[in-house]
Write a protein that holds these residues in place. Structure first.
Motif, PDB file in Angstrom:
ATOM      1  N   THR A 188       0.760  -1.263  -0.073  1.00 47.02           N
ATOM      2  CA  THR A 188      -0.153  -0.086  -0.109  1.00 47.02           C
ATOM      3  C   THR A 188       0.955   1.088  -0.048  1.00 47.02           C
ATOM      4  OG1 THR A 188      -0.036   0.235   2.490  1.00 47.02           O
ATOM      5  CG2 THR A 188      -1.824  -1.306   1.440  1.00 47.02           C
ATOM      6  N   LYS A 189       0.379   2.427  -0.260  1.00 43.18           N
ATOM      7  CA  LYS A 189       1.070   3.517  -0.351  1.00 43.18           C
ATOM      8  C   LYS A 189       1.643   4.080   1.137  1.00 43.18           C
ATOM      9  CE  LYS A 189      -2.097   6.206  -2.633  1.00 43.18           C
ATOM     10  NZ  LYS A 189      -2.536   7.473  -3.267  1.00 43.18           N
ATOM     11  N   GLU A 190       0.831   3.496   2.173  1.00 43.33           N
ATOM     12  CA  GLU A 190       1.318   3.620   3.366  1.00 43.33           C
ATOM     13  C   GLU A 190       2.488   2.860   4.083  1.00 43.33           C
ATOM     14  OE1 GLU A 190      -1.907   3.315   6.432  1.00 43.33           O
ATOM     15  OE2 GLU A 190      -3.118   5.339   6.070  1.00 43.33           O
ATOM     16  N   GLU A 191       2.418   1.753   3.246  1.00 46.88           N
ATOM     17  CA  GLU A 191       3.394   0.957   3.463  1.00 46.88           C
ATOM     18  C   GLU A 191       4.801   1.055   2.883  1.00 46.88           C
ATOM     19  OE1 GLU A 191       1.524  -3.873   4.388  1.00 46.88           O
ATOM     20  OE2 GLU A 191       1.497  -2.867   2.398  1.00 46.88           O
ATOM     21  N   ILE A 192       4.717   1.873   1.672  1.00 46.85           N
ATOM     22  CA  ILE A 192       5.533   2.321   0.806  1.00 46.85           C
ATOM     23  C   ILE A 192       6.522   3.426   1.763  1.00 46.85           C
ATOM     24  CG2 ILE A 192       6.415   3.606  -1.258  1.00 46.85           C
ATOM     25  CD1 ILE A 192       4.176   1.849  -2.698  1.00 46.85           C
ATOM     26  N   LYS A 193       5.595   4.503   2.286  1.00 41.13           N
ATOM     27  CA  LYS A 193       5.917   5.439   2.977  1.00 41.13           C
ATOM     28  C   LYS A 193       6.754   4.887   4.295  1.00 41.13           C
ATOM     29  CE  LYS A 193       4.787   8.820   0.389  1.00 41.13           C
ATOM     30  NZ  LYS A 193       5.294   9.525  -0.517  1.00 41.13           N
ATOM     31  N   GLY A 194       6.285   3.990   4.838  1.00 40.46           N
ATOM     32  CA  GLY A 194       7.113   3.170   5.991  1.00 40.46           C
ATOM     33  C   GLY A 194       8.330   2.726   5.709  1.00 40.46           C
ATOM     34  N   LEU A 195       8.422   2.096   4.400  1.00 35.88           N
ATOM     35  CA  LEU A 195       9.655   1.545   3.916  1.00 35.88           C
ATOM     36  C   LEU A 195      10.785   2.569   3.699  1.00 35.88           C
ATOM     37  CD1 LEU A 195       8.433  -1.390   1.852  1.00 35.88           C
ATOM     38  CD2 LEU A 195       9.906  -1.496   3.787  1.00 35.88           C
ATOM     39  N   VAL A 196      10.356   3.596   3.267  1.00 34.27           N
ATOM     40  CA  VAL A 196      11.171   4.990   2.967  1.00 34.27           C
ATOM     41  C   VAL A 196      11.843   5.246   4.232  1.00 34.27           C
ATOM     42  CG1 VAL A 196      11.176   7.219   2.451  1.00 34.27           C
ATOM     43  CG2 VAL A 196      10.197   5.645   0.945  1.00 34.27           C
ATOM     44  N   ARG A 197      11.008   5.242   5.308  1.00 31.11           N
ATOM     45  CA  ARG A 197      11.601   5.456   6.589  1.00 31.11           C
ATOM     46  C   ARG A 197      12.284   4.375   7.419  1.00 31.11           C
ATOM     47  NH1 ARG A 197       6.035   7.086   7.516  1.00 31.11           N
ATOM     48  NH2 ARG A 197       5.482   5.347   8.427  1.00 31.11           N
ATOM     49  N   LYS A 198      12.268   3.216   6.961  1.00 30.14           N
ATOM     50  CA  LYS A 198      12.949   2.030   7.418  1.00 30.14           C
ATOM     51  C   LYS A 198      14.275   2.107   6.968  1.00 30.14           C
ATOM     52  CE  LYS A 198       9.072  -1.009   8.741  1.00 30.14           C
ATOM     53  NZ  LYS A 198       8.345  -2.065   8.589  1.00 30.14           N
ATOM     54  N   PHE A 199      14.497   2.414   5.479  1.00 28.97           N
ATOM     55  CA  PHE A 199      15.728   2.517   4.838  1.00 28.97           C
ATOM     56  C   PHE A 199      16.525   3.929   5.612  1.00 28.97           C
ATOM     57  CE2 PHE A 199      14.310   0.286   1.191  1.00 28.97           C
ATOM     58  CZ  PHE A 199      15.484  -0.250   0.609  1.00 28.97           C
ATOM     59  N   ALA A 200      15.822   4.823   5.902  1.00 24.79           N
ATOM     60  CA  ALA A 200      16.528   6.061   6.600  1.00 24.79           C
ATOM     61  C   ALA A 200      17.259   5.884   8.148  1.00 24.79           C
ATOM     62  CB  ALA A 200      15.513   7.289   6.714  1.00 24.79           C
ATOM     63  N   GLU A 201      16.324   4.708   8.805  1.00 24.07           N
ATOM     64  CA  GLU A 201      16.671   4.358  10.065  1.00 24.07           C
ATOM     65  C   GLU A 201      17.897   3.441   9.989  1.00 24.07           C
ATOM     66  OE1 GLU A 201      12.950   2.633  11.267  1.00 24.07           O
ATOM     67  OE2 GLU A 201      11.885   4.744  11.680  1.00 24.07           O
ATOM     68  N   ALA A 202      17.667   2.364   8.980  1.00 25.49           N
ATOM     69  CA  ALA A 202      18.980   1.587   8.786  1.00 25.49           C
ATOM     70  C   ALA A 202      20.146   2.560   8.448  1.00 25.49           C
ATOM     71  CB  ALA A 202      18.750   0.670   7.759  1.00 25.49           C
ATOM     72  N   ALA A 203      20.074   3.457   7.676  1.00 22.60           N
ATOM     73  CA  ALA A 203      21.299   4.589   7.410  1.00 22.60           C
ATOM     74  C   ALA A 203      21.828   5.104   8.591  1.00 22.60           C
ATOM     75  CB  ALA A 203      21.074   5.396   6.300  1.00 22.60           C
ATOM     76  N   GLU A 204      20.791   5.364   9.571  1.00 22.09           N
ATOM     77  CA  GLU A 204      21.290   6.157  10.946  1.00 22.09           C
ATOM     78  C   GLU A 204      21.939   5.158  11.590  1.00 22.09           C
ATOM     79  OE1 GLU A 204      17.898   9.480  12.143  1.00 22.09           O
ATOM     80  OE2 GLU A 204      17.163   7.349  12.117  1.00 22.09           O
ATOM     81  N   ARG A 205      21.591   3.936  11.527  1.00 28.99           N
ATOM     82  CA  ARG A 205      22.316   2.707  12.564  1.00 28.99           C
ATOM     83  C   ARG A 205      23.769   2.677  11.571  1.00 28.99           C
ATOM     84  NH1 ARG A 205      16.995   0.561  12.206  1.00 28.99           N
ATOM     85  NH2 ARG A 205      16.065   0.892  14.542  1.00 28.99           N
ATOM     86  N   ALA A 206      23.801   2.765  10.483  1.00 29.26           N
ATOM     87  CA  ALA A 206      24.964   2.534   9.908  1.00 29.26           C
ATOM     88  C   ALA A 206      25.940   3.542   9.929  1.00 29.26           C
ATOM     89  CB  ALA A 206      24.780   2.250   8.058  1.00 29.26           C
ATOM     90  N   VAL A 207      25.443   4.902  10.416  1.00 29.91           N
ATOM     91  CA  VAL A 207      26.177   5.728  10.596  1.00 29.91           C
ATOM     92  C   VAL A 207      26.974   5.647  12.020  1.00 29.91           C
ATOM     93  CG1 VAL A 207      26.640   8.306  11.380  1.00 29.91           C
ATOM     94  CG2 VAL A 207      25.393   7.304   9.183  1.00 29.91           C
ATOM     95  N   LYS A 208      26.018   5.172  13.100  1.00 30.21           N
ATOM     96  CA  LYS A 208      26.389   4.742  14.545  1.00 30.21           C
ATOM     97  C   LYS A 208      27.533   3.442  14.294  1.00 30.21           C
ATOM     98  CE  LYS A 208      22.171   6.543  16.307  1.00 30.21           C
ATOM     99  NZ  LYS A 208      20.676   6.220  17.176  1.00 30.21           N
ATOM    100  N   ALA A 209      27.274   2.860  13.563  1.00 25.96           N
ATOM    101  CA  ALA A 209      28.116   1.598  13.376  1.00 25.96           C
ATOM    102  C   ALA A 209      29.656   2.063  12.768  1.00 25.96           C
ATOM    103  CB  ALA A 209      27.796   0.588  12.626  1.00 25.96           C
ATOM    104  N   GLY A 210      29.738   3.155  12.363  1.00 23.10           N
ATOM    105  CA  GLY A 210      31.111   3.771  12.053  1.00 23.10           C
ATOM    106  C   GLY A 210      31.401   3.716  10.460  1.00 23.10           C
TER     107      GLY A 210
END
Length: 415
Positions: A188-210
């Motif tokens: 759904t379009k709501e799920e797509i928006k949620g996945l966009v956020r999940k990519f961003a959240e994973a990127a934030e964790r990648a930054v924290k991992a160095g």
């Protein structure tokens, strides 16, 4: 008369939580930069400084524990750091559990994944090498078995009994990759928006991992790739139909990731430049589409355009030329340069010998890219960078602890 150094300290590598000798300069650095080919020259992308153009391409290893990297990954990637590559990119790493290819894929969907990632990054850094990560979602190719188990005449799909989720596989449209894969649910379009956020959240964790750089996986028929293709994306809303609609998801993901990572950190996008389905005469994702996309992505914040191919259609037909992907990368790079776009192009595909590696990135109009991404050859020969240097007659630094085993040119000597 010059003074003789009296500093006999075995200097420690900086910035890591354990002792290991500092590699100054890093393994794989040419001893004479002036005479070295482009392959052994440094490259700077934003704040990322590579000491050569060799990159370990992301390689799925199907060896993670609930998404967590293990000692296996430390050894697997650590040995490559010891042998002179400029950048190591950790395998496709899922942004949510159902975004894994297999139950044993790496993940960054929760904070507990950060520490094991950091352990691997710390070791890579301790050898003077840079670390990247590819964040991904498998889409309709999710919930499959590791290749040495699946892909047989008996079974490909990972069911619940082995940790799979065949009833929760998703894609842009309810079109399975093949009959032995799950039938995906249309997002759904709501799920797509949620996945966009999940990519961003994973990127934030990648930054924290160095990590020093991040790559978004938009290739090989996984989720982003399947949105791009008119063969797998039959949506009638703003995420399907026209070219602009089909690239909307990757644009939103890219812009969301770029917004949460440091301005100094390079961002890469891997694409399948062609589905290799032109032979059907039907609409598919083509090199022309990829060139059009490549000219847009710098404005979204992409610094590296990683050119791969295929993976979205089971009926794909590969050309006989083993270096067809390098030729495609060269075509894309020429199109970008013709428009004054200096985005770094990464070339990948059957780079297995010294001369090909040299020619791929050799500075000039015929270069296929600025970076040479290599995967399977590093599985065959973890020391491949050093072998290439030897064959091209480029003297390079070896890891301190391995230096006594450097290439021997005088076999009359005995040790």
């Amino acid at each position: 008369m010059g003074s003789v150094s009296t500093n006999y300290e075995n200097t420690a590598a900086p910035g890591v939580p354990f002792y290991t000798p500092a590699q100054i300069p890093p393994p794989g650095t040419p001893l004479d930069k002036a005479s070295a080919p482009t392959l052994f020259q440094p490259l700077k992308i934003r704040s990322l400084e590579l000491h050569n153009r060799f990159v370990v391409s992301p390689m799925c290893q199907y060896s993670a524990d609930d998404g967590h990297l293990t000692d296996y990954h430390l050894v697997h990637l650590g040995q490559l750091a010891l042998h002179g590559t400029g950048l190591i990119i950790v395998e496709a790493t899922a942004v949510e559990p159902r975004g894994r290819i297999s139950p044993q894929d790496a993940g960054l969907w929760k904070d507990s994944h950060i520490a094991p990632m950091r352990r691997v990054v710390d070791f890579i850094h301790s050898q003077g090498v840079k670390a990247g990560i590819q964040i991904a979602h498998a889409g309709r190719k999710a919930s499959t078995l590791a290749p040495w188990i699946g892909g047989t005449a008996t079974k490909t799909l990972a069911d619940e009994s082995v940790g799979g989720w065949p009833e929760d596989v998703v894609g842009p449209s309810p079109i399975p990759f093949y009959e032995d894969h799950a039938l995906p649910k249309e997002l759904t379009k709501e799920e797509i928006k949620g996945l966009v956020r999940k990519f961003a959240e994973a990127a934030e964790r990648a930054v924290k991992a160095g990590f020093d750089m991040i790559e978004i996986h938009g290739a090989h028929g996984y989720l982003i790739s399947s949105f791009l293709s008119p063969r797998s994306n039959k949506r009638t809303d703003e995420y399907g139909g026209s070219f602009d609609n089909r690239i909307r998801f990757v644009r939103e993901v890219t812009e969301a990731v770029r917004a949460v990572i440091p301005e100094t950190m390079p961002l890469s996008l891997r694409v399948s430049a062609t589905e290799l389905m032109e032979w059907t005469g039907e609409e598919s994702w083509t090199v022309e589409d990829t060139i059009k996309l490549a000219k847009l992505v710098p404005s979204w914040g992409i610094d590296i355009f990683d050119v791969s191919s295929s993976g979205n259609s089971y009926e794909q037909r590969f050309p006989e030329n083993p270096h067809f992907q390098l030729d495609i990368a060269r075509t894309i790079r020429k199109a970008l340069r013709a428009d004054g776009i200096d985005m770094v192009v990464a070339a990948v595909g059957n780079i297995t010998d010294a001369q090909t590696a040299r020619d791929v990135v050799q500075e000039g109009p015929e270069a296929a890219g600025e970076l040479a991404l290599v995967a399977r050859q590093f599985l065959r020969e973890p020391e491949w960078v050093l072998r290439v240097a030897h064959e091209l007659k480029v003297g390079v630094k070896w890891a301190n602890q391995y230096s006594r085993a450097g290439p021997r040119t005088d076999f009359s000597k005995k040790f």
